[in-house]
Design a protein around this motif. Sequence first.
Motif, short mmCIF file in Angstrom:
data_model
loop_
_atom_site.label_atom_id
_atom_site.label_comp_id
_atom_site.label_asym_id
_atom_site.label_seq_id
_atom_site.Cartn_x
_atom_site.Cartn_y
_atom_site.Cartn_z
N ALA A 12 4.03 -2.90 56.98
CA ALA A 12 5.08 -1.93 56.66
C ALA A 12 4.49 -0.58 56.28
CB ALA A 12 5.95 -2.46 55.52
N VAL A 13 5.15 0.48 56.73
CA VAL A 13 4.81 1.83 56.34
C VAL A 13 5.56 2.14 55.04
CG1 VAL A 13 5.04 4.27 56.95
CG2 VAL A 13 4.42 2.59 58.70
N THR A 14 4.85 2.67 54.05
CA THR A 14 5.48 3.02 52.78
C THR A 14 5.94 4.47 52.81
OG1 THR A 14 4.16 1.43 51.53
CG2 THR A 14 5.16 3.22 50.28
N VAL A 15 7.22 4.68 52.50
CA VAL A 15 7.82 6.01 52.53
C VAL A 15 8.54 6.25 51.20
CG1 VAL A 15 9.53 7.50 53.64
CG2 VAL A 15 8.12 5.97 55.03
N LEU A 16 8.31 7.42 50.61
CA LEU A 16 9.03 7.82 49.40
C LEU A 16 10.27 8.61 49.80
CD1 LEU A 16 6.05 9.11 47.19
CD2 LEU A 16 6.92 6.78 47.43
N ILE A 17 11.41 8.25 49.23
CA ILE A 17 12.66 8.97 49.48
C ILE A 17 13.15 9.51 48.15
CG2 ILE A 17 15.05 8.78 50.27
CD1 ILE A 17 14.18 6.56 52.14
N ALA A 18 13.19 10.84 48.03
CA ALA A 18 13.51 11.47 46.75
C ALA A 18 14.75 12.33 46.89
CB ALA A 18 12.32 12.31 46.28
N ASP A 19 15.85 11.84 46.33
CA ASP A 19 17.12 12.59 46.33
C ASP A 19 17.98 12.02 45.22
OD1 ASP A 19 18.75 14.40 48.68
OD2 ASP A 19 19.98 13.35 47.19
N ASP A 20 18.76 12.88 44.56
CA ASP A 20 19.56 12.41 43.42
C ASP A 20 20.92 11.87 43.83
OD1 ASP A 20 20.16 15.09 44.10
OD2 ASP A 20 21.09 15.45 42.16
N HIS A 21 21.21 11.80 45.12
CA HIS A 21 22.47 11.23 45.60
C HIS A 21 22.20 9.92 46.33
CE1 HIS A 21 23.61 15.53 45.11
NE2 HIS A 21 24.73 14.98 44.68
N ALA A 22 22.81 8.84 45.84
CA ALA A 22 22.57 7.52 46.41
C ALA A 22 22.97 7.44 47.88
CB ALA A 22 23.32 6.46 45.60
N LEU A 23 24.08 8.09 48.24
CA LEU A 23 24.52 8.05 49.63
C LEU A 23 23.51 8.72 50.56
CD1 LEU A 23 28.37 8.75 49.38
CD2 LEU A 23 27.25 6.63 50.07
N VAL A 24 22.92 9.81 50.09
CA VAL A 24 21.90 10.49 50.89
C VAL A 24 20.68 9.58 51.06
CG1 VAL A 24 20.33 12.46 51.01
CG2 VAL A 24 22.68 12.79 50.24
N ARG A 25 20.27 8.93 49.97
CA ARG A 25 19.12 8.03 50.05
C ARG A 25 19.41 6.88 51.02
NH1 ARG A 25 19.31 8.50 44.42
NH2 ARG A 25 19.85 6.28 44.22
N ASP A 26 20.63 6.36 50.97
CA ASP A 26 21.00 5.28 51.90
C ASP A 26 20.86 5.74 53.34
OD1 ASP A 26 21.57 3.63 49.78
OD2 ASP A 26 23.75 3.87 49.91
N MET A 69 16.97 18.41 43.45
CA MET A 69 17.31 17.32 42.53
C MET A 69 16.73 17.62 41.15
SD MET A 69 14.79 14.25 43.79
CE MET A 69 13.00 14.48 43.85
N PRO A 70 17.22 16.96 40.10
CA PRO A 70 16.72 17.20 38.74
C PRO A 70 15.21 17.03 38.66
CG PRO A 70 18.70 15.85 38.66
CD PRO A 70 18.33 15.98 40.12
N GLY A 71 14.59 17.88 37.86
CA GLY A 71 13.16 17.78 37.65
C GLY A 71 12.31 18.43 38.70
N MET A 72 12.91 19.04 39.71
CA MET A 72 12.14 19.70 40.76
C MET A 72 12.00 21.20 40.50
SD MET A 72 10.90 17.57 42.86
CE MET A 72 10.40 18.61 44.23
N GLU A 73 12.72 21.70 39.51
CA GLU A 73 12.66 23.12 39.16
C GLU A 73 12.90 23.98 40.40
OE1 GLU A 73 9.00 23.81 37.11
OE2 GLU A 73 9.31 22.13 35.74
N ARG A 74 13.96 23.61 41.14
CA ARG A 74 14.35 24.31 42.37
C ARG A 74 13.19 24.43 43.35
NH1 ARG A 74 19.29 26.54 42.27
NH2 ARG A 74 18.79 28.04 43.90
N GLY A 75 12.36 23.38 43.37
CA GLY A 75 11.28 23.32 44.34
C GLY A 75 9.90 23.61 43.79
N ALA A 76 9.81 24.11 42.55
CA ALA A 76 8.51 24.48 42.00
C ALA A 76 7.58 23.27 41.86
CB ALA A 76 8.68 25.17 40.65
#
Length: 211
Positions: A12-26, A69-76
Amino acid sequence: MAGWGDAPSTAAVTVLIADDHALVRDGMRSLVAAVLGEVHCLEVDDGDALMRAARRHPGARLALVDLNMPGMERGARLAELAHVHPGLPLVVISALTSPDVVRRTLDIASVHAFVPKSAPSVQISAAIHAALLGHKLPFAHRAPQARRPEVVLTPRMEEVRQLLRQGMSNKLIARTLGISEGTVKNHMSEIFKALQVSNRTQAAQLDAERL
């Protein structure tokens, strides 16, 4: 498909999916699986969790990251992630698409593509392929509308032109869509004819929506 608590199989390839909306992550999870096949997705919903996940899973092959998403400081925090984990290819998927944000994001070496959240799935698929191959895609700016007679492209021709707008070569388009390079060339010829253009740049820039 595995979640946070499961150990990935060796294939399996491991992929990180980072988004604060569950529907988007799905949606991202389903799309990644459709593109890559067997995949181990690690889902997080804020910048701190993303940093922890990247640290705990150094073998991750790719991260799909929402800038806002929270904690990203608008991308910083993206620059911090890239500095600490320079070997982790990043694809940014964001509703923030101002020219300055896009430019600063793509200036980060490990960011391979910037995809608007409004983009079709084929554009995200192209970004995933490009990142895994080590290619950097230019941002697909929407060209001003040009008045032309009504144009009808087949769904496959639309997919080819969408990837063309990403600056992809015929070879990479073929690989992304799972077709031969010769078939891509045939589609390209039909696209040129339908849009009444003579080269790839014109085909990419012309708005082919029905007027």
